[in-house]
Design an enzyme around this catalytic site. Structure first.
Site, PDB file in Angstrom:
ATOM      1  N   CYS A   1     -10.716  38.615  34.733  1.00 18.00           N
ATOM      2  CA  CYS A   1     -11.279  37.581  33.950  1.00 18.00           C
ATOM      3  C   CYS A   1     -10.699  36.123  34.280  1.00 18.00           C
ATOM      4  O   CYS A   1     -11.693  35.049  34.238  1.00 18.00           O
ATOM      5  CB  CYS A   1     -10.792  37.707  32.381  1.00 18.00           C
ATOM      6  SG  CYS A   1      -8.992  37.563  32.176  1.00 18.00           S
TER       7      CYS A   1
ATOM      8  N   GLN B   1     -17.144  40.951  34.763  1.00 16.93           N
ATOM      9  CA  GLN B   1     -16.428  41.484  35.309  1.00 16.93           C
ATOM     10  C   GLN B   1     -16.350  42.868  35.540  1.00 16.93           C
ATOM     11  O   GLN B   1     -15.480  43.667  35.991  1.00 16.93           O
ATOM     12  CB  GLN B   1     -15.074  40.928  34.888  1.00 16.93           C
ATOM     13  CG  GLN B   1     -14.793  41.519  33.564  1.00 16.93           C
ATOM     14  CD  GLN B   1     -13.454  40.668  32.999  1.00 16.93           C
ATOM     15  OE1 GLN B   1     -13.549  39.568  32.370  1.00 16.93           O
ATOM     16  NE2 GLN B   1     -12.259  41.516  32.965  1.00 16.93           N
TER      17      GLN B   1
ATOM     18  N   ASN C   1     -17.703  33.835  28.411  1.00 12.91           N
ATOM     19  CA  ASN C   1     -17.019  34.890  28.633  1.00 12.91           C
ATOM     20  C   ASN C   1     -17.344  35.772  30.000  1.00 12.91           C
ATOM     21  O   ASN C   1     -18.485  35.201  30.604  1.00 12.91           O
ATOM     22  CB  ASN C   1     -17.132  36.065  27.371  1.00 12.91           C
ATOM     23  CG  ASN C   1     -15.986  37.105  27.588  1.00 12.91           C
ATOM     24  OD1 ASN C   1     -15.456  37.005  28.328  1.00 12.91           O
ATOM     25  ND2 ASN C   1     -15.945  37.606  26.487  1.00 12.91           N
TER      26      ASN C   1
ATOM     27  N   HIS D   1      -6.463  37.532  27.976  1.00 14.23           N
ATOM     28  CA  HIS D   1      -7.811  37.268  28.462  1.00 14.23           C
ATOM     29  C   HIS D   1      -8.072  35.829  28.958  1.00 14.23           C
ATOM     30  O   HIS D   1      -7.551  34.852  28.045  1.00 14.23           O
ATOM     31  CB  HIS D   1      -8.932  37.776  27.769  1.00 14.23           C
ATOM     32  CG  HIS D   1     -10.324  37.720  28.315  1.00 14.23           C
ATOM     33  ND1 HIS D   1     -10.421  38.343  29.338  1.00 14.23           N
ATOM     34  CD2 HIS D   1     -11.466  37.352  27.584  1.00 14.23           C
ATOM     35  CE1 HIS D   1     -11.917  38.486  29.384  1.00 14.23           C
ATOM     36  NE2 HIS D   1     -12.569  37.906  28.573  1.00 14.23           N
TER      37      HIS D   1
END
Length: 442
Positions: free
Chosen positions: A68, A62, A383, A362
């Protein structure tokens, strides 16, 4: 208490005479708190091996943006596309969803400014709106609203731009404009303008928003072609797709079959009740933000059921707590802060929420879990910070860390009991706009 020089001198003398604190000082001044307190045992006892480990491609990145929640949602779709269409590598366009989210958030802001136009400029509601008119972050139901209205496109059709990968400048000037819009709209209401006049002005203001976004991010495609080769080297070609038809053909998930589950153990949020947050959303008339609050054991049981069925999970957490970007480890004993600093942090999860010490910051994707005798010990996390973070971009979350700092998962309705479904479908309790459960994942 007034801090006197004598008191400070006493503190200084005690510190200077404490050999252990001096050693800690030498290490920390040179290397920082985390590097000086990293617990090697925590890394050793949490190897990246899982009894359930879903297939995946390379992680996305990102970059310098707060997308996110979009990346996590699009990544869950990507896993499905990998399996069904036998693709090795593929990404959906995050820039496309970013454009429409910004566009819709601006209109949503205008809507709330008008709803609060008769409140004084100093009211907490108006101050809350003006503090951050829009931002990159979001919630699961907000991305559902974007997907339902605008569909999705391959990344090749609308690639990244400077402002999608580094959104600071765009946010600065979009928020500057929206605050000016707020004054224009409030002045119209104060002056007794008709609804027709306000609508006319809003249309012009939204044209200016569209132009700013198109200049910064590019123009979203309406029709496009899509070609690819699968793992078997077979060539596939599709013409005249729209974002909506692409979603139906390549993603094909009924997002109405998914529910957002939270764990918020504060006294004001009884378990097995549904909740929403006032003034939280992006698309006017879109999917409202709604959660079912459950105990942590139930929360994890639902997550395991979905992973066992081969489907990854969008989840939200407070990623900065006891975690390391380099190691990709999220564990309560990752750092020996008591040994280094002499501090023992003892707030409970509920206390941290109530005292502003923690909230969801997040969103990522659960792609695996290690079960020992049916109980989770650690969780595999995809992630969206690129391959240099963690192990090829994948993080590891200890089960204890999940208990303390994970707040939200999204699972299919089929895993809920009849009682849980009834609780979710009930009229939600409305939380204040500044409630920690209204935080946006970035």
């Amino acid at each position: 208490m007034f801090l006197t020089k004598d008191m400070t001198d006493e503190f200084r003398q005690k510190f200077q005479s404490d050999g252990q604190k001096k050693v800690a000082q030498h290490a920390t001044v040179k290397n920082g708190i985390h590097a000086s307190s990293q617990n090697v045992e925590a890394i050793v006892k949490n190897p990246p091996v899982y009894s359930i480990d879903l297939e995946h491609g390379k992680v996305a990145n990102q970059k310098q943006s707060g997308r996110c929640w979009m990346f996590a949602a699009l990544n869950t779709f990507r896993h499905k596309i990998f399996n069904e269409f036998k693709l090795e590598e593929f990404e959906l366009s995050q820039s496309y969803t970013f454009f429409w989210d910004k566009y819709e958030k601006a209109n949503f802001f205008h809507e709330n400014i008008l709803k609060t136009a008769h409140e004084p400029i100093t009211s907490r509601n108006v101050a809350f709106l003006l503090q951050t008119p829009q931002q990159d972050g979001g919630q699961w139901d907000m991305i559902v609203s974007i997907f339902n209205k605008y569909g999705v496109v391959p990344k090749a059709v609308m690639p990244e731009s400077f402002s999608s990968s580094a959104s600071g400048e765009l946010n600065k000037y979009l928020n500057k404009k929206l605050r000016e819009d707020a004054k224009i709209l409030r002045d119209l209401v104060a002056g007794g303008a008709t609804e027709e006049k306000i609508l006319e002005v809003r249309k012009q203001l939204m044209k200016e928003v569209y132009d700013l976004l198109a200049i910064s991010l590019g123009t979203p495609p309406e029709v496009f072609d899509f070609s690819y080769r699968d793992k078997d080297k077979e060539y596939h070609h599709y013409e005249n797709l729209t974002p909506q038809t692409f979603y139906k053909q390549f993603v094909g998930l009924d997002l109405e079959q998914y529910v957002s589950i939270i764990n918020a153990p504060t006294a004001d949020k009884p378990y097995n009740r549904s909740y929403t947050v006032e003034m939280l959303g992006n698309v006017v008339g879109g999917t409202p933000v709604k959660y079912l609050n459950v105990e942590m054991d139930t929360f994890k049981k639902l997550a395991i059921q979905q992973l066992e069925q081969g489907e990854s999970i969008w989840f939200g957490c407070d990623v900065g707590q006891f975690s390391g970007r380099d190691t990709g480890l999220m564990a309560m004993d990752h750092y020996d802060l008591k040994g280094l600093l002499g501090l023992d942090f003892k707030l409970s999860k509920a206390d941290r929420l109530e005292y502003g010490e923690s909230l969801m910051t997040h969103a990522m994707v659960l792609t695996g879990v290690d079960l020992v005798n049916g109980k989770p010990t650690r969780w595999k996390v995809e992630n969206s910070w690129g391959e240099k973070s963690g192990v090829d971009g994948f993080w590891m979350m200890s089960d204890e860390w999940m208990d303390e700092f994970t707040y939200q998962i999204v699972v299919r309705k089929e895993f809920l009991t009849a009682e849980q479904l009834a609780a979710f479908d009930s009229e939600p309790i409305v939380l204040a706009p500044w409630d920690p459960m209204g935080s946006l994942a970035k």
